[in-house]
Scaffold this motif. Structure first.
Motif, PDB file in Angstrom:
ATOM      1  N   ASP A  41      -7.395   2.496   6.163  1.00  0.00           N
ATOM      2  CA  ASP A  41      -5.947   2.021   5.904  1.00  0.00           C
ATOM      3  C   ASP A  41      -5.281   2.208   4.705  1.00  0.00           C
ATOM      4  N   ASP A  42      -6.119   2.227   3.554  1.00  0.00           N
ATOM      5  CA  ASP A  42      -5.767   2.529   2.302  1.00  0.00           C
ATOM      6  C   ASP A  42      -5.475   3.917   2.122  1.00  0.00           C
ATOM      7  N   ALA A  43      -6.569   4.956   2.591  1.00  0.00           N
ATOM      8  CA  ALA A  43      -6.158   6.367   2.685  1.00  0.00           C
ATOM      9  C   ALA A  43      -4.925   6.733   3.502  1.00  0.00           C
ATOM     10  N   LEU A  44      -4.670   5.996   4.470  1.00  0.00           N
ATOM     11  CA  LEU A  44      -3.386   6.249   5.295  1.00  0.00           C
ATOM     12  C   LEU A  44      -2.363   6.048   4.788  1.00  0.00           C
TER      13      LEU A  44
ATOM     14  N   GLY B 145       3.768  11.331   9.850  1.00  0.00           N
ATOM     15  CA  GLY B 145       3.930  10.029  10.248  1.00  0.00           C
ATOM     16  C   GLY B 145       2.769   9.519  11.027  1.00  0.00           C
ATOM     17  N   ALA B 146       3.032   8.422  11.655  1.00  0.00           N
ATOM     18  CA  ALA B 146       1.768   7.604  12.277  1.00  0.00           C
ATOM     19  C   ALA B 146       2.580   6.568  13.375  1.00  0.00           C
ATOM     20  N   ALA B 147       1.562   6.449  14.458  1.00  0.00           N
ATOM     21  CA  ALA B 147       1.989   5.386  15.453  1.00  0.00           C
ATOM     22  C   ALA B 147       0.787   4.439  15.631  1.00  0.00           C
ATOM     23  N   LEU B 148       0.696   3.337  15.311  1.00  0.00           N
ATOM     24  CA  LEU B 148      -0.483   2.613  15.216  1.00  0.00           C
ATOM     25  C   LEU B 148      -0.308   1.297  16.170  1.00  0.00           C
ATOM     26  N   ASP B 149      -1.218   1.074  17.342  1.00  0.00           N
ATOM     27  CA  ASP B 149      -1.186   0.113  18.034  1.00  0.00           C
ATOM     28  C   ASP B 149      -2.262  -0.979  17.935  1.00  0.00           C
ATOM     29  N   VAL B 150      -3.390  -0.506  16.891  1.00  0.00           N
ATOM     30  CA  VAL B 150      -4.494  -1.599  16.818  1.00  0.00           C
ATOM     31  C   VAL B 150      -4.666  -1.526  15.200  1.00  0.00           C
ATOM     32  N   PHE B 151      -5.201  -2.566  14.693  1.00  0.00           N
ATOM     33  CA  PHE B 151      -5.273  -2.744  13.202  1.00  0.00           C
ATOM     34  C   PHE B 151      -6.467  -3.434  12.906  1.00  0.00           C
ATOM     35  N   ALA B 152      -6.986  -3.305  11.769  1.00  0.00           N
ATOM     36  CA  ALA B 152      -8.186  -3.881  11.070  1.00  0.00           C
ATOM     37  C   ALA B 152      -7.997  -5.474  11.466  1.00  0.00           C
ATOM     38  N   THR B 153      -6.935  -6.012  11.056  1.00  0.00           N
ATOM     39  CA  THR B 153      -6.565  -7.398  10.902  1.00  0.00           C
ATOM     40  C   THR B 153      -5.142  -7.509  12.029  1.00  0.00           C
ATOM     41  N   GLN B 154      -5.524  -8.333  12.963  1.00  0.00           N
ATOM     42  CA  GLN B 154      -4.622  -8.789  13.826  1.00  0.00           C
ATOM     43  C   GLN B 154      -4.453 -10.166  14.183  1.00  0.00           C
ATOM     44  N   PRO B 155      -3.278 -10.472  14.357  1.00  0.00           N
ATOM     45  CA  PRO B 155      -1.818  -9.908  13.996  1.00  0.00           C
ATOM     46  C   PRO B 155      -1.773  -9.458  12.617  1.00  0.00           C
ATOM     47  N   LEU B 156      -1.027  -8.329  12.599  1.00  0.00           N
ATOM     48  CA  LEU B 156      -1.005  -7.441  11.250  1.00  0.00           C
ATOM     49  C   LEU B 156       0.115  -8.171  10.531  1.00  0.00           C
ATOM     50  N   PRO B 157      -0.295  -8.769   9.134  1.00  0.00           N
ATOM     51  CA  PRO B 157       0.617  -9.524   8.346  1.00  0.00           C
ATOM     52  C   PRO B 157       1.778  -8.989   8.451  1.00  0.00           C
ATOM     53  N   PRO B 158       2.963  -9.866   8.221  1.00  0.00           N
ATOM     54  CA  PRO B 158       4.400  -9.161   8.260  1.00  0.00           C
ATOM     55  C   PRO B 158       5.041  -8.596   6.985  1.00  0.00           C
ATOM     56  N   ASN B 159       4.187  -8.777   6.056  1.00  0.00           N
ATOM     57  CA  ASN B 159       4.470  -7.905   4.685  1.00  0.00           C
ATOM     58  C   ASN B 159       3.390  -6.746   4.401  1.00  0.00           C
ATOM     59  N   HIS B 160       2.723  -6.408   5.450  1.00  0.00           N
ATOM     60  CA  HIS B 160       1.869  -5.198   5.472  1.00  0.00           C
ATOM     61  C   HIS B 160       2.710  -3.877   5.007  1.00  0.00           C
ATOM     62  N   PRO B 161       2.166  -3.053   4.191  1.00  0.00           N
ATOM     63  CA  PRO B 161       2.598  -1.897   3.875  1.00  0.00           C
ATOM     64  C   PRO B 161       3.331  -0.906   4.895  1.00  0.00           C
ATOM     65  N   TYR B 162       2.413  -1.054   6.045  1.00  0.00           N
ATOM     66  CA  TYR B 162       2.955   0.031   7.201  1.00  0.00           C
ATOM     67  C   TYR B 162       4.380  -0.237   7.707  1.00  0.00           C
ATOM     68  N   PHE B 163       4.671  -1.594   7.615  1.00  0.00           N
ATOM     69  CA  PHE B 163       6.030  -1.878   8.002  1.00  0.00           C
ATOM     70  C   PHE B 163       7.145  -1.198   7.204  1.00  0.00           C
ATOM     71  N   SER B 164       6.753  -0.650   6.099  1.00  0.00           N
ATOM     72  CA  SER B 164       7.861  -0.302   5.029  1.00  0.00           C
ATOM     73  C   SER B 164       8.327   1.495   5.235  1.00  0.00           C
TER      74      SER B 164
ATOM     75  N   LEU C 276       0.838   8.322   3.467  1.00  0.00           N
ATOM     76  CA  LEU C 276       2.251   8.175   3.898  1.00  0.00           C
ATOM     77  C   LEU C 276       3.186   7.889   2.716  1.00  0.00           C
ATOM     78  N   ARG C 277       2.739   7.340   1.606  1.00  0.00           N
ATOM     79  CA  ARG C 277       3.548   7.035   0.413  1.00  0.00           C
ATOM     80  C   ARG C 277       3.769   8.532  -0.266  1.00  0.00           C
ATOM     81  N   LYS C 278       2.766   9.290  -0.229  1.00  0.00           N
ATOM     82  CA  LYS C 278       2.923  10.855  -0.733  1.00  0.00           C
ATOM     83  C   LYS C 278       3.725  11.890   0.051  1.00  0.00           C
ATOM     84  N   ARG C 279       3.953  11.369   1.354  1.00  0.00           N
ATOM     85  CA  ARG C 279       4.497  12.159   2.318  1.00  0.00           C
ATOM     86  C   ARG C 279       3.559  13.523   2.476  1.00  0.00           C
ATOM     87  N   ARG C 280       2.172  13.096   2.774  1.00  0.00           N
ATOM     88  CA  ARG C 280       1.130  14.202   3.003  1.00  0.00           C
ATOM     89  C   ARG C 280       0.922  14.252   4.613  1.00  0.00           C
ATOM     90  N   ILE C 281       1.641  13.549   5.308  1.00  0.00           N
ATOM     91  CA  ILE C 281       1.572  13.734   6.829  1.00  0.00           C
ATOM     92  C   ILE C 281       2.925  13.329   7.413  1.00  0.00           C
TER      93      ILE C 281
END
Length: 326
Positions: free
Chosen positions: A235-238, A249-268, A242-247
């Motif tokens: 996750d840290d690498a992805l 985009g991403a579509a993620l349906d599964v996570f290391a922690t589920q439910p995904l916390p509402p303040n997770h960086p992926y939501f930004s 994303l922050r550096k616009r190196r790729i």
């Protein structure tokens, strides 16, 4: 009368199948203590949530843990073995649902759906429409599939025959490739693919498979879609990419922690689609998974082995436990 505990409600057709076989009980909560307590007198457990190892220690009547789906990571296999409990699953029946979700996610990313929808609603027609200038077609791109089981094969078939994509794949077992699929190493796949789809099981070898080094190999506009398990991605690498616009985009349906916390960086990120582990859930797949799990339960209650037995090494122990009834 047999007692069948299910962690979640079953499709009505599955419940109807089990109605005459025993008492069907839906777990009142999914925490380890509740599951262990409510499984104490169960003959069968149907699984859609992680089972705690202690459940097997205290369930003297338990014959089988049956996965409502394919992945076995929710069942502690060592604990099941020690307790002499059969483990079965229902493989492949949600593959089409997951594959269709993959194509939906790829199209939504390429057509910038999240940002178009947001700006159309908040800023008006022309602002939303302006994003279309950066949209991209799906046809002609290369899709790389990591894991060529039932889901991976379904993705490849739809991609090649429905959208005219070039399909490449990497897999543990180098079986003959399906039509229009070429095999590559994982590193070559991430370098050459426009869309990378993770369909592999979570194993020691696949944990952290998509790390900083492999993300750095991806094309600048590559899309990463994960319908396997969260820990396959670092996750840290992805997030850094994303922050550096190196790729792209991403579509993620599964996570290391589920439910995904509402303040997770992926939501930004506007170029990240988040779904709550639902790629394989449709009316049709829930019916197939429920009916499959119920069918396996009925076999066990009839003193037969399940069709999709996943721990055959436990059979001798299991037969000793229930010698009087077999």
């Amino acid at each position: 009368m047999a007692r069948i505990l299910t962690t979640h409600p079953l499709h009505p057709r599955a419940s109807a199948m089990l109605a005459g076989a025993g008492e069907l009980i839906v777990a009142s909560a999914l925490d380890p203590g509740t599951l262990a307590a409510e499984a104490k007198n169960a003959d069968i457990v149907i699984v859609r949530a992680p089972l705690p190892p202690q459940l097997f220690e205290g369930a003297a009547k338990l014959r089988a843990a049956i996965r409502h789906g394919a992945g076995l990571d929710m069942i502690p296999m060592e604990a099941a073995f020690a307790a002499g409990v059969l483990v079965a699953n229902v493989p492949a029946v949600n593959a089409r649902s997951v594959a269709e979700h993959v194509m939906f996610a790829a199209l939504a990313l390429l057509r910038r759906f999240r940002i178009v929808d947001r700006d159309l609603r908040a800023k008006g027609w022309l602002t939303g429409r302006e994003h279309a200038n950066s949209n991209s077609e799906l046809a002609g791109k290369t899709i790389g599939i990591v894991g060529l089981g039932a889901v991976g094969q379904a993705v490849g078939h739809i991609a090649a025959h429905g959208f005219d994509l070039k399909v490449v794949a990497t897999t543990r077992s180098m079986q003959p490739a399906p039509e229009k699929v070429g095999f590559l190493s994982i590193d070559a796949l991430v370098e050459q693919s426009d869309i990378i789809v993770l369909c592999c099981p979570l194993t020691p070898e696949t944990r952290g498979l998509i790390n900083r080094e492999r993300i750095a190999r991806m094309k600048p506009n590559a899309l990463l879609i994960n319908v396997s398990r969260g820990p396959v991605i670092d996750d840290d690498a992805l997030i850094e990419a994303l922050r550096k616009r190196r790729i792209g985009g991403a579509a993620l349906d599964v996570f290391a922690t589920q439910p995904l916390p509402p303040n997770h960086p992926y939501f930004s990120f506007d170029n990240v689609i988040i779904t709550p582990h639902m790629a394989g859930i449709t009316e049709e797949s829930m019916m197939r998974m429920g009916v499959g799990a119920a069918g396996e339960a009925l076999l066990v209650l009839a003193n037969k082995l399940p069709v999709n037995l996943r721990n055959p090494e436990v059979v001798d122990h299991y037969r000793r436990r229930f010698a009087a009834s077999l």
